[in-house]
Each structure stands twice: as C-alpha cells, then as structure tokens.
Design an enzyme around this catalytic site. Structure first.
Site, PDB file in Angstrom:
ATOM      1  N   PHE A   1       0.786  -1.241   0.227  1.00 35.99           N
ATOM      2  CA  PHE A   1      -0.108  -0.106   0.135  1.00 35.99           C
ATOM      3  C   PHE A   1       0.722   1.261  -0.211  1.00 35.99           C
ATOM      4  O   PHE A   1       1.747   1.487   0.882  1.00 35.99           O
ATOM      5  CB  PHE A   1      -0.828   0.184   1.186  1.00 35.99           C
ATOM      6  CG  PHE A   1      -2.012  -1.018   1.158  1.00 35.99           C
ATOM      7  CD1 PHE A   1      -3.140  -0.614   0.693  1.00 35.99           C
ATOM      8  CD2 PHE A   1      -1.908  -2.187   1.826  1.00 35.99           C
ATOM      9  CE1 PHE A   1      -4.387  -1.606   0.744  1.00 35.99           C
ATOM     10  CE2 PHE A   1      -2.769  -3.125   1.866  1.00 35.99           C
ATOM     11  CZ  PHE A   1      -4.162  -2.569   1.257  1.00 35.99           C
ATOM     12  N   ASP A   2       0.519   2.208  -0.970  1.00 36.99           N
ATOM     13  CA  ASP A   2       0.704   3.660  -0.631  1.00 36.99           C
ATOM     14  C   ASP A   2       0.068   3.862   0.450  1.00 36.99           C
ATOM     15  O   ASP A   2      -1.044   3.569   0.781  1.00 36.99           O
ATOM     16  CB  ASP A   2       0.537   4.278  -1.838  1.00 36.99           C
ATOM     17  CG  ASP A   2       0.362   5.870  -1.732  1.00 36.99           C
ATOM     18  OD1 ASP A   2       1.529   6.244  -1.417  1.00 36.99           O
ATOM     19  OD2 ASP A   2      -0.458   6.470  -1.682  1.00 36.99           O
ATOM     20  N   VAL A   3       0.563   4.915   1.368  1.00 38.55           N
ATOM     21  CA  VAL A   3      -0.080   5.283   2.586  1.00 38.55           C
ATOM     22  C   VAL A   3      -0.814   6.627   2.541  1.00 38.55           C
ATOM     23  O   VAL A   3      -1.953   6.592   2.710  1.00 38.55           O
ATOM     24  CB  VAL A   3       0.839   5.075   3.884  1.00 38.55           C
ATOM     25  CG1 VAL A   3       0.302   5.657   5.120  1.00 38.55           C
ATOM     26  CG2 VAL A   3       1.258   3.672   4.060  1.00 38.55           C
TER      27      VAL A   3
END
Length: 238
Positions: free
Chosen positions: A13-15
C-alpha cells in the site's frame, strides 16, 4: 490470463493519499493559519501551489519538507512567511486522519493477506499514520528504510527482496495506491499487478499529487478502500 484476488499473498500500500487524507490535513492546517491571520484562502488553490513547491529540485524528505514548502507558498497565499508556521504544518502530520473507510477495510483485508506499507513519508510520521489506521501492517517500508522515494524502482526492489526472503515473489503482490505518478505507472513497468484507488474521483485534477506524464490503466480500479475489501470478500464467497 488475468489474475484474481485469490492469486495474491501480499497487498502493498501507498499510505499518504491512499489511506491517510493528507490533502485534508494540509488544507485544514493552512485554513487555521489563515483564520488567525484574517486571510481567506482557497483549499484547492493551496494544494496546487503545494504540489509545485513540493516537487522542486531542492525538496527534502516528507513531511519534514513541509517547512520549506510552507515558506515557499505562504507569500502567494497571503500567509505569514515564518518558520514556526511551516513547523506547524509539518507537525500537523501527526494528527492527519485516515479516510473514513481505511481502517475498517484494512482490518478486513488483513484477514486474508499480509499487508505491507510503502510510504515516501519518514518513519516518524509513518508511526502516527499506522496508529491512526489500527496498526494493520505486516511490514513497512519508509523513505528512511529505502533511502529513496517512489517512483524510484529501487524503492520497490527493497520490497521485492523482502518478499523473496519469504520464498515468494512480486507475482504474489497486488500493489494498491491512489497516485498514478508515484505508484500505478511504475508498478506496471516493474511487472506488478496493481489496484488504483481513485480517491479524487469526484474532484477535478490531481490535487496535491503530481500529474503523471501519461495515464496508466490499472488492473483493478475502485474509488474507495471499502470497494476493494468488498470485492475481495465477494470473490472469496463465490
């Protein structure tokens, strides 16, 4: 043959922007400063200025760089150009909220996959983000850990090496992100299956995220994390 949700062991995941509403956090902080200064600002206009300043050649790691960014954009917004306000913007990251569906969706997905965070933020900021999201991650890679930022392929290679150490490969990964520039385009080039969370589907433009040179059609596309979690559970029940 196209992959299904059953083909993955990891979700990466990109956060910031995908799970954490950084645009809302930045706009709220700037609005508070503007109110104190008796100035009216346009939130979307401020994000456009932010985007230009953030991606300059002398940018520092995020969110420490928000001090420099603030000082660059404050005069154009009519805000006081003082370092203490830039530090306030930087420190506001500690209180940025997750999108309303983020924590619940991550908790559901964690029942099926190993969740790995991949963030351009520094470790100190990520620790706050992770707590906000319910600490759902199996592993996490920050700019401090990788020594670089997405879309640099070297960031992804660090994650590939981690997965390989568990006797798996990038074929076992579904990369989930909202940024076409930082994540979706480069993940395609690196042979990853990807999922675009189009957080700004009801808004024009790219907000605080740099516009990609070209649009990359994702393998999976949802407008929310809840949509992804729902689709995974529906596929599992089928």
């Amino acid at each position: 043959m196209a992959k299904t949700f059953a083909d993955f062991k990891y979700l990466t995941f990109d956060v910031v922007g995908t799970l954490i509403d950084f645009e809302g956090g930045i706009k709220d902080c700037l609005a508070d400063i503007a109110k104190e200064a008796a100035v009216a600002i346009d939130g979307e206009g401020a994000l456009k200025l932010y985007r230009t300043a953030r991606y300059s050649a002398d940018a520092d790691l995020f969110p420490d760089d928000l001090v420099r960014v603030y000082l660059a954009i404050a005069p154009e917004l009519g805000l006081p150009a003082e370092a203490k306000y830039g530090e306030r913007l930087r420190d506001s990251a500690k209180g940025w909220k997750g999108f309303a569906d983020s924590a619940e969706a991550l908790a559901r997905l964690a029942k099926r996959y190993r969740l790995i965070a991949m963030t351009n933020a520094r470790r100190w900021a990520f620790e706050h983000f992770s707590r906000e999201l319910g600490n759902p991650f199996y592993a996490a890679f920050t700019a401090d850990d990788t020594g670089t930022e997405k879309p640099d392929p070297a960031f992804f290679e660090k994650v590939f090496a981690f997965v390989a150490a568990e006797s798996n490969s990038k074929d076992d990964i579904l990369h989930v992100a909202q940024s076409q520039y930082h994540d979706i385009g480069v993940s395609r080039k690196l042979g990853l299956t990807n999922c675009w969370i189009e957080r700004r589907h009801a808004q024009k433009g790219y907000g605080g995220t740099i516009e990609p040179a070209e649009f990359t059609k994702p393998d999976f596309h949802f407008t929310s994390m809840a949509g992804l979690a729902d689709a995974v559970e529906k596929a599992k029940a089928a």
